[in-house]
Design a protein around this motif. Structure first.
Motif, PDB file in Angstrom:
ATOM      1  N   GLU A   1     -17.270  13.937 104.000  1.00 24.16           N
ATOM      2  CA  GLU A   1     -18.727  14.068 104.042  1.00 24.16           C
ATOM      3  C   GLU A   1     -19.143  15.046 105.133  1.00 24.16           C
ATOM      4  O   GLU A   1     -18.444  15.174 106.141  1.00 24.16           O
TER       5      GLU A   1
ATOM      6  N   ASP B   1     -17.834   3.962 102.101  1.00 25.68           N
ATOM      7  CA  ASP B   1     -18.639   5.047 102.667  1.00 25.68           C
ATOM      8  C   ASP B   1     -18.503   5.072 104.191  1.00 25.68           C
ATOM      9  O   ASP B   1     -18.208   4.050 104.807  1.00 25.68           O
ATOM     10  N   ASP B   2     -18.721   6.228 104.778  1.00 25.23           N
ATOM     11  CA  ASP B   2     -18.772   6.373 106.242  1.00 25.23           C
ATOM     12  C   ASP B   2     -17.526   5.834 106.936  1.00 25.23           C
ATOM     13  O   ASP B   2     -17.605   5.263 108.033  1.00 25.23           O
TER      14      ASP B   2
HETATM   15 MG    MG Z   1     -21.707   8.471 104.141  1.00 27.07          MG
END
Ligand code: MG
Ligand code: C2E
Ligand code: MG
Length: 415
Positions: free
Chosen positions: A371, A314-315
């Protein structure tokens, strides 16, 4: 040097007499950042000597009724009874700051340090030693952030102090709510799955962002309970969807929980209970924190991977991603951070970076998820770059999971 309990007790004793003495009582956290460095550079004896000198200096700058405790390498806790008002406290802090203007000498080496102070005041900011100390600590953080010598505790609109008991009760009593945000296939333009996001409405503070309560849970022991709640709340909703929906369910996991044993078993058990196939689940882990406990986390992740669970980083691009651990990490997808996605439309340089990340991921057999898509133009750009999936306010905001499930079933028929 006193421990926390001894200091709490000493403060509590003063508080018990504060009403009798009348007036306010201030608890000050005074940090001398340079002290730690003296130990490192000149040795612990010198550091200890410097600590004693600073202690003396603080005592000399205060009144005889004030109490000074050494609470750590570079931290002193000071109790100032009989304070009349905020200005009275600021006066004390100015006197202390002035005392630090003189260079001190330790052996033959003269050195200069400065003090940073955070203050909470009884009874305005709390009645007990514990709360007053926490708030003096928060004020100290605030002074450091603002680059000021002294800050008096103040509750900001944006700052939420999370109370452990309240969050623990909310998790245990299932008062957190689960929201789903759709994830779209950017090439076929269909919903391919959801990401599960926790929501908490606190009785004291109203809506509290997971950006506040998730890190708090990670620092306390609440993260296991939060993860357990999150897995079950998500899969319970997933079980209400048709088994052939083909949707994937992404759940955020704190890297912390992977270092503990039993995490894989817990997820496997929950999949069994709710009848969700492991291949429909994506475990999301933030890349920044992955660096810690890499070895133990890796074993758990490999076990899940062997069962068919998908794993997303993630990220990606927001922190300290290291190509070295990307190489060893059993990920199946890469989620490109919204800071890059948000900037790519107006900044061609960022656009090139995102395109390069997508290509790199594909070379490594990772699918890509962008995202934070907030505009059609960004979505088009990403689709052209070959990005597989996307998520963002433009494609769909997070909504109560029950609403998402009801809508999906209304279109495709119940399970
Ligand atoms: Mg994220
Ligand atoms: P995340 O996993 O990166 O989740 C995406 C965040 O971006 C969510 O914030 C989502 O609401 C927000 N977002 C989605 N689309 C857009 C957009 O187009 N623009 C902008 N500006 N933001 C968008 P949220 O819900 O506040 O969650 C924050 C973080 O908290 C999550 O980041 C995740 O790391 C963590 N989190 C949330 N729920 C849980 C949970 O149940 N367990 C754990 N361990 N962490 C959670
Ligand atoms: Mg996530």
């Amino acid at each position: 040097m006193l421990n926390r309990l001894q200091i709490f007790n000493a403060i509590q004793q003063r508080l018990d007499h504060a009403d009798v003495a009348g007036g306010h009582l201030a608890v000050m956290f005074l940090c001398v950042p340079g002290l730690h460095e003296i130990s490192l550079r000149f040795g612990y004896d010198q550091g200890e000597h410097a600590g004693e000198k600073v202690h003396e200096l603080i005592v000399a700058a205060l009144r005889p009724i004030d109490q000074v405790f050494r609470a750590g390498d570079d931290l002193f806790v000071i109790v100032l009874p009989g304070m009349l008002n905020h200005n009275h406290v600021l006066l004390a802090s100015t006197r202390l700051a002035q005392a630090f203007e003189q260079p001190l000498s330790s052996g033959t080496t003269p050195w200069q340090v400065r003090a940073i102070m955070g203050v909470s005041i009884y009874p305005e900011h709390g009645l007990g030693a514990d709360l007053l100390c926490r708030r003096a600590g928060m004020a100290l953080d605030e002074a450091q952030r603002r680059g000021e010598l002294c800050a008096i505790y103040q509750l900001h609109d944006t700052q939420v102090e999370i109370f452990y008991e309240e969050l623990r009760d909310a998790i245990e009593a299932n008062r957190l709510r689960v929201f789903f945000q759709p994830v779209w296939d950017l090439q076929s333009r269909r919903i391919s799955g959801i990401e599960s996001l926790a929501r908490w409405t606190s009785a004291q503070h109203g809506e509290v962002s997971p950006a506040s309560f998730v890190p708090f849970s990670e620092q306390s022991d609440l993260i296991s309970a939060l993860t357990r709640w999150s897995v079950n709340a998500t899969l319970r909703q997933a079980a209400n969807l048709p088994t052939d929906s083909g949707l994937s369910f992404a759940i955020n996991f704190s890297p912390r929980v992977f270092a503990r044993s039993g995490t894989a078993e817990q997820l496997i058990g929950a999949l069994d209970i709710w009848g969700v196939p492991p291949t429909a689940v994506v475990v999301e882990i933030t890349e920044t924190a992955l660096v810690n406990d890499l070895e133990s986390s890796m074993q758990v992740l490999h076990r899940l991977r062997d069962l068919g669970v998908r794993i997303a980083i993630d990220d990606f691009g927001a922190g300290y991603a290291s190509i070295a651990y990307l190489r060893r990490f059993p990920a199946t997808e890469l989620k490109i951070d919204q800071s890059l996605v948000g900037a790519m439309r107006d900044d061609p340089h960022t656009g090139k970076l995102v395109s390069a990340i997508i290509n790199m991921a594909h070379h490594m057999d990772l699918t890509t998820v962008a995202e934070g898509i907030e505009e059609q133009a960004t979505q088009d750009l990403l689709a052209d770059m070959g990005c597989d999936f996307g998520q963002g306010y433009h494609l769909g905001r997070p909504e109560p999971a029950t609403d998402f499930v009801a809508r999906f079933n209304a279109v495709s028929g119940p399970p």
